[in-house]
Design a protein around this motif. Structure first.
Motif: not given
Length: 282
Positions: A61-77
């Motif tokens: 759940k923590n991984y799905t939340t941060i990947l799909f509900e938070k702007p983490f992919p934008n931070f990563f990119f």
């Protein structure tokens, strides 16, 4: 009796050595395990009396939340772009600078070479406010390009100094022979010196990438919105007042550590060789 005493002493020294090593392993690997384990826990196993050392129930759940509900992919990119550009520019400028200091002769050469390491030793916090004022005038606040320039202030001196140590191990005869055969200085650098410096290039690549990837002070000062934030500053946004989303933060930390682990895995042999040669022969 003397033989027995010697055996007991050697056995005691060995046990003490292994005990110290075991404590150091726990000291080093303990936090890493805690980060990884927490990223797979439900909130009830993280907070309060039900907190556990080993997750009773594994969850993504923590991984799905941060990947799909938070702007983490934008931070990563953003972090990937900044680290790649910073690393590439650092290798280019560091190579040119190291070549100039080792193979050219000009006034103030020794002073400038020593000043390179001095600039690297300056704490980033001393440069933060002057850089902020400069970037504010240049409209580079809340811009990944401003962070790229800021990171170059500590990666370029390191790369230059490291490559200088390695270039000293390359025989000067190769450089002089290339010039005699009609090769230009840039041609000599990129056709002769650079290919022979693979281990050193691997070292500065990993260190420059890691320094840029993990940088926090400039990222938190120069970026305020989610479209320009990096992983380090973005993960801190998961702390809302006195509420800490530890599961999501630990999942983000695990994902953020993957690029450097992968790079080290592929470059470890060249990196060890570059560190050893640069340290012994410089």
């Amino acid at each position: 009796m003397e033989v027995v005493e010697k055996r007991f002493k050697s056995l005691g020294a060995a046990l003490l050595t292994y005990l110290v090593l075991a404590l150091l392993c726990v000291w080093t690997l303990g936090p890493l395990y805690w980060v990884l384990a927490t990223s797979f826990k439900y909130d009830k196993e993280i907070y309060g009396a039900e907190a556990t050392l080993v997750p009773r129930e594994f969850t993504w759940k923590n991984y799905t939340t941060i990947l799909f509900e938070k702007p983490f992919p934008n931070f990563f990119f953003n972090s990937v772009r900044i680290a790649l550009v910073t690393t590439s520019a650092s290798i280019l400028f560091g190579t040119l600078g190291a070549y100039a200091f080792i193979y050219l002769r000009f006034p103030g050469q020794n002073l400038m070479a020593r000043s390179m390491i001095v600039t690297y030793l300056i704490p980033p916090v001393l440069l933060a406010f002057p850089l902020f004022a400069l970037f504010n005038k240049l409209d580079l606040i809340d811009s990944i390009y401003g962070l790229m320039l800021a990171h170059l202030t500590f990666t370029v001196p390191f790369c230059t100094w490291m490559l200088m140590s390695y270039f000293k191990t390359v025989p000067r005869e190769l450089h002089e022979a290339a010039l005699v055969d009609g090769c230009t200085r840039l041609g000599t650098l990129f056709r002769i010196i650079f290919p022979l410096s693979g281990p050193a290039i691997a070292v500065v690549t990993l260190f420059s990438f890691t320094l840029s990837w993990n940088e926090f002070l400039y990222a938190i000062m120069f970026t305020q919105n989610k479209w320009s934030q990096t992983i380090t500053s973005g993960l801190s946004s998961l702390m809302v007042e006195d509420i800490f989303f530890w599961g999501q933060m630990m999942a983000g930390s695990v994902l953020a550590s993957l690029p450097t682990v992968i790079i080290y895995f592929f470059f470890q042999r060249l990196m060890i060789k570059g560190l050893v040669v640069g340290a012994v022969k410089a």
